[in-house]
Design a protein around this motif. Structure first.
Motif, mmCIF file in Angstrom:
data_model
loop_
_atom_site.group_PDB
_atom_site.id
_atom_site.type_symbol
_atom_site.label_atom_id
_atom_site.label_comp_id
_atom_site.label_asym_id
_atom_site.label_seq_id
_atom_site.Cartn_x
_atom_site.Cartn_y
_atom_site.Cartn_z
ATOM 1 N N ARG A 35 47.009 40.364 49.200
ATOM 2 C CA ARG A 35 47.821 39.173 48.949
ATOM 3 C C ARG A 35 47.312 38.001 49.778
ATOM 4 N NH1 ARG A 35 51.313 37.903 44.754
ATOM 5 N NH2 ARG A 35 52.082 39.858 43.922
ATOM 6 N N SER A 36 46.654 38.303 50.918
ATOM 7 C CA SER A 36 46.108 37.205 51.700
ATOM 8 C C SER A 36 44.621 37.026 51.424
ATOM 9 C CB SER A 36 46.349 37.433 53.196
ATOM 10 O OG SER A 36 45.604 38.536 53.644
ATOM 11 N N GLY A 37 44.075 37.780 50.449
ATOM 12 C CA GLY A 37 42.711 37.526 50.010
ATOM 13 C C GLY A 37 41.643 38.421 50.613
ATOM 14 N N VAL A 38 42.037 39.532 51.254
ATOM 15 C CA VAL A 38 41.027 40.430 51.818
ATOM 16 C C VAL A 38 41.109 41.782 51.110
ATOM 17 C CG1 VAL A 38 40.201 41.588 53.890
ATOM 18 C CG2 VAL A 38 41.171 39.305 54.047
ATOM 19 N N VAL A 39 40.012 42.177 50.460
ATOM 20 C CA VAL A 39 39.976 43.483 49.818
ATOM 21 C C VAL A 39 39.744 44.538 50.888
ATOM 22 C CG1 VAL A 39 38.634 44.959 48.296
ATOM 23 C CG2 VAL A 39 39.161 42.635 47.599
ATOM 24 N N ASN A 40 40.534 45.607 50.867
ATOM 25 C CA ASN A 40 40.363 46.660 51.861
ATOM 26 C C ASN A 40 40.226 48.009 51.182
ATOM 27 O OD1 ASN A 40 40.395 48.352 54.015
ATOM 28 N ND2 ASN A 40 42.300 47.609 54.892
ATOM 29 N N ILE A 41 38.968 48.441 50.931
ATOM 30 C CA ILE A 41 38.837 49.790 50.380
ATOM 31 C C ILE A 41 38.592 50.795 51.505
ATOM 32 C CG2 ILE A 41 38.000 48.949 48.157
ATOM 33 C CD1 ILE A 41 35.345 50.313 48.843
ATOM 34 N N GLY A 42 38.743 50.327 52.747
ATOM 35 C CA GLY A 42 38.585 51.219 53.893
ATOM 36 C C GLY A 42 39.884 51.905 54.273
ATOM 37 N N ILE A 43 40.914 51.810 53.416
ATOM 38 C CA ILE A 43 42.207 52.423 53.729
ATOM 39 C C ILE A 43 42.042 53.922 53.957
ATOM 40 C CG2 ILE A 43 44.524 52.875 52.835
ATOM 41 C CD1 ILE A 43 44.289 50.290 51.238
ATOM 42 N N GLU A 44 41.221 54.536 53.103
ATOM 43 C CA GLU A 44 40.953 55.972 53.224
ATOM 44 C C GLU A 44 40.458 56.323 54.631
ATOM 45 O OE1 GLU A 44 41.201 58.326 50.900
ATOM 46 O OE2 GLU A 44 39.899 59.941 51.579
ATOM 47 N N GLY A 45 39.450 55.569 55.084
ATOM 48 C CA GLY A 45 38.879 55.841 56.399
ATOM 49 C C GLY A 45 39.868 55.541 57.515
ATOM 50 N N THR A 46 40.654 54.476 57.344
ATOM 51 C CA THR A 46 41.645 54.124 58.364
ATOM 52 C C THR A 46 42.655 55.254 58.524
ATOM 53 O OG1 THR A 46 41.419 51.882 57.537
ATOM 54 C CG2 THR A 46 43.168 52.274 59.121
ATOM 55 N N ASP A 99 30.356 41.198 52.736
ATOM 56 C CA ASP A 99 30.994 41.710 51.533
ATOM 57 C C ASP A 99 32.067 42.705 51.942
ATOM 58 O OD1 ASP A 99 30.212 42.215 48.313
ATOM 59 O OD2 ASP A 99 31.454 43.708 49.290
ATOM 60 N N GLN A 100 33.275 42.466 51.440
ATOM 61 C CA GLN A 100 34.413 43.254 51.912
ATOM 62 C C GLN A 100 34.381 44.685 51.404
ATOM 63 O OE1 GLN A 100 37.667 40.708 50.840
ATOM 64 N NE2 GLN A 100 36.858 39.048 52.072
ATOM 65 N N ILE A 101 33.775 44.879 50.237
ATOM 66 C CA ILE A 101 33.709 46.241 49.709
ATOM 67 C C ILE A 101 32.716 47.071 50.516
ATOM 68 C CG2 ILE A 101 32.960 47.592 47.721
ATOM 69 C CD1 ILE A 101 34.639 45.958 45.992
ATOM 70 N N THR A 124 47.133 40.483 37.217
ATOM 71 C CA THR A 124 46.011 39.745 37.784
ATOM 72 C C THR A 124 46.043 39.810 39.302
ATOM 73 O OG1 THR A 124 47.234 38.082 36.580
ATOM 74 C CG2 THR A 124 44.852 37.845 36.632
ATOM 75 N N PRO A 125 44.882 40.031 39.899
ATOM 76 C CA PRO A 125 44.837 40.052 41.358
ATOM 77 C C PRO A 125 44.977 38.636 41.897
ATOM 78 C CG PRO A 125 42.644 40.259 40.456
ATOM 79 C CD PRO A 125 43.581 40.278 39.298
ATOM 80 N N PRO A 126 45.312 38.507 43.202
ATOM 81 C CA PRO A 126 45.320 37.176 43.810
ATOM 82 C C PRO A 126 43.973 36.486 43.568
ATOM 83 C CG PRO A 126 46.212 38.796 45.324
ATOM 84 C CD PRO A 126 45.708 39.552 44.135
ATOM 85 N N ALA A 127 44.022 35.190 43.292
ATOM 86 C CA ALA A 127 42.815 34.503 42.832
ATOM 87 C C ALA A 127 41.683 34.537 43.857
ATOM 88 C CB ALA A 127 43.163 33.065 42.474
ATOM 89 N N ALA A 128 42.020 34.488 45.145
ATOM 90 C CA ALA A 128 40.963 34.425 46.155
ATOM 91 C C ALA A 128 40.645 35.801 46.720
ATOM 92 C CB ALA A 128 41.368 33.478 47.281
ATOM 93 N N ASP A 129 41.108 36.874 46.028
ATOM 94 C CA ASP A 129 40.906 38.228 46.519
ATOM 95 C C ASP A 129 39.422 38.530 46.674
ATOM 96 O OD1 ASP A 129 41.867 40.556 47.419
ATOM 97 O OD2 ASP A 129 42.471 41.370 45.471
ATOM 98 N N GLY A 130 39.030 38.967 47.864
ATOM 99 C CA GLY A 130 37.649 39.379 48.077
ATOM 100 C C GLY A 130 36.702 38.251 48.425
ATOM 101 N N GLN A 131 37.203 37.029 48.454
ATOM 102 C CA GLN A 131 36.306 35.916 48.774
ATOM 103 C C GLN A 131 36.477 35.500 50.224
ATOM 104 O OE1 GLN A 131 37.236 32.896 45.937
ATOM 105 N NE2 GLN A 131 36.659 34.198 44.208
#
Lengths: 358, 396
Positions: free
Chosen positions: A54-65, A126-128, A343-350
């Motif tokens: 929601r604040s624009g940061v993709v986090n696919i590291g949830i698994e590792g966290t 790159d956040q991914i 739709t994802p937040p527009a600035a997601d991942g940027q």
């Protein structure tokens, strides 16, 4: 009553649906608390995803966290337990060691997501990729240390105990089942309900929520009205990390009482799917997590206790492993059917680059 | 990530001699990976030292990291047998790295290489078992095709779903990884199971097995991987479709205005990616195991992501990155035996290499590297299309 039901069940094709309905009504309520329990790490992970994205940061590291926190919490609780010997309290079976373990899990989650936040917000990587690094590193480090530690005597630090309602309450039809589902639980599972509701209200009814959504949709516009985009993103990612850490603590200190290599088993990724299916809202994500764990439970029940009659014959004609894959297949179908409308937040991942202020 | 001017774009300096120019160019490409690998090994050594403190009964040995790394190198390159073992371990990573890398080139993140790998193995053993008694010249290509087709299907599904509805491939491919595990278990313990066998295991692939080129165990798959590298390089840089794939990855809007079809390219790229991962799976079955059990597990799919990232998706660099990780995996066993270091140290080192690469702007400031090509800049398009936005959404 029975002749009516039998007549309904005998209708070709449609009868099968009635049989399925009858089967579900019979098998789901008894396992409702289990469904809620297996939805807990998914819901917490999905909440972490909602806060970050929601604040624009993709986090696919949830698994590792989750994995890192599960391990850290467990090993700290294990180490501390002999130093502070205490009987489990009547209240959720809490011991000082377990509380310290949860604290360690949360702290670890802060450190791990801190790395992700730094890479994706400050380094603007790159956040991914950054999330992938977290996942590989968490798996490697936890397994590495676990292999070394488990050579010495592996013990358990115990686990939180579930609250239990009087059977008089849970025996009430419908209401009793629902109360049992949410209240016959350990402390972390119970906290999920509160966290989901609080997150939903904050995200859509508070100043922080409005700012978070603004930063996720249009960071530049948010910055021009005086919101510190970088700081807000850091805060949200770290707060999300705490939730993922709680999920980790749940895995090694509530759901089980020990740590196993790779024990998150993809839950962090399923949490991401739940977040997307739930359209980036806390309540939606919680619903999606419940849906996933319901299908997971259903898959296990069908293998364990197949329904009688025609329905059983049909369900039995498919290999048993199909039902293991059921929750994943359902997720894919829902995702493919829904995402067009969500739709994802527009600035997601940027990454956000502040303009030069000279 | 700031875009450094690509050193390749500057005109070659003929005055100083071609050799020094070539060296400078090689340095500009290799500097960051080399520094990252060196730093990661240092971090790995620190992890080893720190982990010694966890065991009070063992005396602290300051030289243990060196013992461990020496055993690691000995295990991967110490003898001709070790070298061939490393090559065999590298082979699936080359193909897997190409699979993930070609996805990156098109701006897609294929985490499903794992599932496509498993399906490739399944396809190869299904066809290979059926043609086991045919002559090798017929059986091998058929079994390989079986694996490629199964992998292609597994790559096509997420590509198609994304083109159809925008379902993001990161999520669908992860889900499909689990579906692949269940599918494999169901088929290996179902239709393909040898009757009366106590445990679920398939028929031997017989004549469809890859012949051994480098005794004792260097199989034809090594050659297949090299061919794949050349083909993918040619496809990406010498054909129209390759140009389109790279353009869609670099700038989806520009690609669309130029009349390319992002949705179609999406499906093609994911299927191609699946074919490559499927070939990797087929290679392991035809070259190494010859049968499939229902518990056939692997880390190839996830290691491939690290390979593609380290090589920055460059098909020529992928074999080198794969060799690094393949050799580490092959040597880790000896490290565990000789130095008592768990094999997962390799994962830690891998992750740390990537960490330093992704933090390359910081590294460059720290080491004052100029004119060195940027870290993972070429893959920065991945996150842009997250959640179904980007490429396909606007194409509607």
């Amino acid at each position: 009553m029975d002749p009516v039901i039998n007549a309904l069940y005998a209708i070709p094709v449609l009868g099968l649906l009635f049989q399925l309905g009858g089967y579900l009504i019979a098998v789901i309520p008894p396992v409702a608390p289990i469904i809620m329990r297996s939805a807990t790490p998914l819901a917490l992970g999905a909440l972490c995803g909602v806060l970050c994205e929601r604040s624009g940061v993709v986090n696919i590291g949830i698994e590792g966290t989750m994995l890192a926190s599960a391990f850290a919490g467990w090993i700290v609780a294990l180490t501390v337990a002999p130093m502070i010997p205490a009987d489990p309290s009547a209240f959720f079976g809490i011991t000082p060691a377990l509380l310290i373990g949860v604290g360690a899990a949360l702290l670890t989650a802060l450190i791990v997501t801190g790395i992700h936040a730094w890479l994706s917000i400050s380094v603007r990587a790159d956040q991914i990729i950054s999330g992938t690094i977290i996942n590989i590193a968490a798996f490697g480090l936890t397994t590495y240390v676990n292999t070394i530690v488990s050579k010495s005597s592996p013990t358990s630090a115990g686990a939180f105990v579930a609250f239990s309602l009087p059977t008089a309450v849970t025996n009430v039809p419908v209401i009793g089942t629902i109360l049992g589902m949410f209240l016959n639980q350990g402390p972390i599972t119970m906290s999920v309900l509160i966290l989901v509701v609080v997150a939903q209200i904050l995200l859509f009814r508070s100043r922080w929520g409005l700012r978070t959504r603004a930063v996720g949709e249009h960071p530049k516009a948010a910055e021009t009205v005086g919101i510190d985009v970088i700081r807000l993103r850091y805060r949200n990612v770290l707060a999300g990390g705490l939730l993922a850490g709680l999920a980790g603590a749940f895995l090694s200190m509530e759901s089980t009482n020990s740590f196993q290599t790779g024990m998150t088993a993809g839950r962090g990724f399923i949490a991401l799917a739940a977040m997307i299916v739930g359209r980036w809202t806390p309540i939606g994500a919680f619903g999606a997590a419940l849906l996933f764990s319901s299908f997971q439970a259903l898959g296990q029940i069908i293998n364990f206790d197949p329904p009688p009659g025609d329905l059983g014959t049909i369900l039995g004609s498919v290999p048993a492993q199909t039902y293991d894959a059921l929750p994943y297949l359902v997720t894919i179908v829902i995702l493919a059917g829904l995402v067009g409308r969500s739709t994802p937040p527009a600035a997601d991942g940027q990454p956000y680059e502040r303009e030069a202020t000279t | 990530m700031s875009q450094a001017p690509a050193p390749q774009a500057s005109p070659p300096r003929l005055s100083r001699g071609a050799a020094s120019g070539l060296a400078r160019r090689a340095w500009s490409i290799a500097a960051l990976p080399v520094i990252s690998i060196a730093l990661a090994l240092v971090v790995g050594a620190l992890v080893i030292l720190a982990s010694e403190l966890l065991l009070p009964d063992r005396s602290f040995d300051l030289l243990l990291p060196f013992t461990a790394y020496a055993a690691l190198v000995e295990g991967s390159f110490g003898s001709s047998g070790a070298i061939i073992n490393s090559l065999v371990a590298t082979t699936p990573l080359v193909l897997g790295g190409l699979a993930v890398g070609i996805g990156f080139k098109a701006g897609l993140f294929n985490i499903g290489a794992q599932g496509q790998f498993l399906m490739g193995a399944l396809g190869a053993v299904a066809v290979g078992g059926a043609v086991a008694s045919e002559p090798p010249i017929v059986a091998i290509p058929l079994a390989l095709l079986g694996g490629m087709a199964a992998g292609a299907l597994m790559g096509f599904i997420p590509g198609f779903l994304k083109a159809l509805s925008g379902a993001h491939e990161v999520v669908t491919t992860i889900m499909l990884n689990y579906v692949a595990v269940s599918t494999m278990a169901a088929i290996v313990s179902g239709p393909l199971k040898i009757p009366r066998s106590p445990s679920p295991v398939t028929r031997d692939v017989g004549h469809a097995a890859y012949p051994i080129l480098l005794p004792p165990n260097g199989h034809l798959g090594i050659l297949v991987a090299i061919v794949a590298v050349v083909v993918i390089w040619w496809l990406l840089y010498r054909t129209t479709i390759g140009f389109e794939i790279r353009t869609v990855g670099a700038n989806p809007d520009a690609a669309r205005y130029a009349g390319m079809r992002p949705r179609l390219l999406l499906i093609v790229t994911m299927s191609l990616s699946g074919i490559l991962a499927g070939t990797a799976g087929a290679g392991v079955v035809l070259g190494v195991t010859h049968v499939l059990t229902s518990s056939f597990g692997t880390t190839v799919g996830f290691d491939s992501i690290a390979v593609a990232l380290l090589a920055r998706s460059n098909p020529i660099a992928i074999p080198f990155a794969a060799l690094l990780f393949g050799a580490m995996r092959a040597g880790a066993g000896l490290m565990q035996i000789k130095a008592g270091i768990p094999v997962e140290l390799v994962d830690v080192v891998q992750a740390t290499i990537l960490l330093f690469l992704v933090a390359s702007p910081v590294l460059r400031r720290l080491f004052r590297l100029r004119g060195v090509s940027s870290g993972l800049g070429s893959t920065e398009t991945i996150a842009r299309s997250y959640g179904g936005g980007g490429t396909t959404e606007k194409a509607a």
